[in-house]
Enzyme design. Structure first.
Site, PDB file in Angstrom:
ATOM      1  CB  CYS A   1      -0.951  -0.005   1.193  1.00 51.82           C
ATOM      2  SG  CYS A   1      -0.134  -0.121   2.794  1.00 51.82           S
TER       3      CYS A   1
ATOM      4  CB  SER B   1      -6.310   0.343   8.193  1.00 58.15           C
ATOM      5  OG  SER B   1      -4.969   0.797   8.263  1.00 58.15           O
ATOM      6  CB  VAL B   2      -2.156  -2.605  10.061  1.00 60.61           C
ATOM      7  CG1 VAL B   2      -1.013  -3.556   9.738  1.00 60.61           C
ATOM      8  CG2 VAL B   2      -1.876  -1.232   9.477  1.00 60.61           C
ATOM      9  N   GLY B   3      -4.160  -5.462   9.313  1.00 64.44           N
ATOM     10  CA  GLY B   3      -4.569  -6.774   9.812  1.00 64.44           C
ATOM     11  C   GLY B   3      -3.384  -7.648  10.165  1.00 64.44           C
TER      12      GLY B   3
ATOM     13  N   GLY C   1      -2.123 -10.264   8.741  1.00 64.15           N
ATOM     14  CA  GLY C   1      -1.247 -10.631   7.622  1.00 64.15           C
ATOM     15  C   GLY C   1      -0.186  -9.570   7.380  1.00 64.15           C
TER      16      GLY C   1
ATOM     17  NE  ARG D   1      -1.801  -5.289  13.442  1.00 66.35           N
ATOM     18  CZ  ARG D   1      -1.665  -4.114  14.047  1.00 66.35           C
ATOM     19  NH1 ARG D   1      -0.562  -3.829  14.703  1.00 66.35           N
ATOM     20  NH2 ARG D   1      -2.623  -3.211  13.992  1.00 66.35           N
TER      21      ARG D   1
END
Length: 305
Positions: A130, A161-163, A165, A167
């Site tokens: 992103c 917004s950071v899932g 995966g 991380r």
């Protein structure tokens, strides 16, 4: 009009947002959502939309791909499993669009190099990250005017917004983005930093781009190039905004951006999802148009191109 059928692997933040965008496409039709947790919110949402789902991972999809005519697959899982997912999908003769930082295929940043992928017969293209999608167009906007010795990007995103995966892929994120700042952005040396901000309410995605030019920057030409690139990105991410810049300090050119999302899945602060999924959808649409015209015939491959 005929549409090209697609499958999505990974029903997390990115996969769910992408599904919403594909449903609006004139040339793409999502038919499968693949996960590993039968209880996942993303799989439930997909089922409610009438999309076929499996919680058996990519192996649950493979037996159905030919019968369901799946020609394009999006991987929104994790860099660690992408190579194996891609191998299995390519063997079925489907094109893989990689939204993980695995980067086993060539990088694609639509306003910079999408046209270069036309007719090249690749079976795997990588959407960088992103942060890469938000910032590399601006590095390229400077480097197409004059040589850039060093490009550094800082992507700040909301924690919500950071899932999981993403991380797990922080190191891959920084390496892949830095590599694409060089390969696609045109900087001789690239560096990438991601900041995950836990502030509540969540902050909108913000991006800072610094370029060191080899010679004194041509301020008028760089400013014009930045504004032209801004308009190109806004064609598929309307919430992409120039907050400040380009700011010139000696040989340093700085551009400050923010990215507001469409709010397809997470609220509008999650522009990081939007810029990634919109770029992936734009890329897939270009390939789909080629397939529909008969100019691209996908061939099963043993390994990614």
């Amino acid at each position: 009009m005929k549409k090209i059928k697609c499958a999505l692997i990974g029903p997390g933040n990115i996969g769910t947002d992408l599904l919403a965008k594909l449903q609006r496409s004139a040339v793409l039709e999502p038919v499968w959502m693949v996960g590993i947790d039968p209880e996942s919110d993303g799989l439930k949402r997909a089922r409610e939309m009438g999309i076929k789902t499996t919680s058996d991972g990519v192996d649950g999809l493979i037996p159905h791909m030919k019968a369901d005519g799946v020609q394009i697959v999006f991987d929104a899982t994790s860099a660690y499993v992408h190579a194996e997912n891609s191998r299995k999908v390519n063997e079925q003769g489907a094109l893989m669009i990689d939204l993980t930082p695995a980067a086993i295929g060539p990088f694609c940043v639509p306003p910079v190099n999408l046209k270069a992928h036309v007719g090249s017969g690749e079976m795997n293209v990588n959407m960088v990250t992103c942060g890469g999608q938000a910032t590399i167009p601006m590095v390229a906007a400077v480097s197409r005017v004059q040589p850039v010795a060093y490009g550094e990007i800082v992507a700040t995103v909301s924690s919500r917004s950071v899932g999981p995966g993403t991380r797990k892929n922080i190191d891959e994120f920084t390496r892949t983005t830095a590599g694409a700042v060089e390969k696609v952005g045109g900087a001789r040396k690239g560096k990438a930093i991601i900041v995950i901000n836990p502030a509540e309410p969540p902050l909108m995605m913000r991006d800072t781009v610094h370029c060191l030019t080899e010679t004194e920057p041509d301020q008028a030409a760089i400013t014009a190039s930045v504004h032209a690139m801004l308009a190109e990105v806004q064609k598929y991410v309307p919430g992409y905004r120039l907050v400040n810049g380009p700011v010139f300090d000696g040989n340093r050119v700085s551009v400050f951006l923010e990215v507001e999302g469409l709010g397809d899945y997470l609220p509008k602060y999650a522009g990081n999802l939007d810029i990634m999924t919109a770029a992936a959808a734009r890329t897939a649409e270009m390939f789909a148009e080629e397939i529909l015209k008969g100019e691209l015939v996908l061939q099963p491959t043993a390994v990614a191109a």
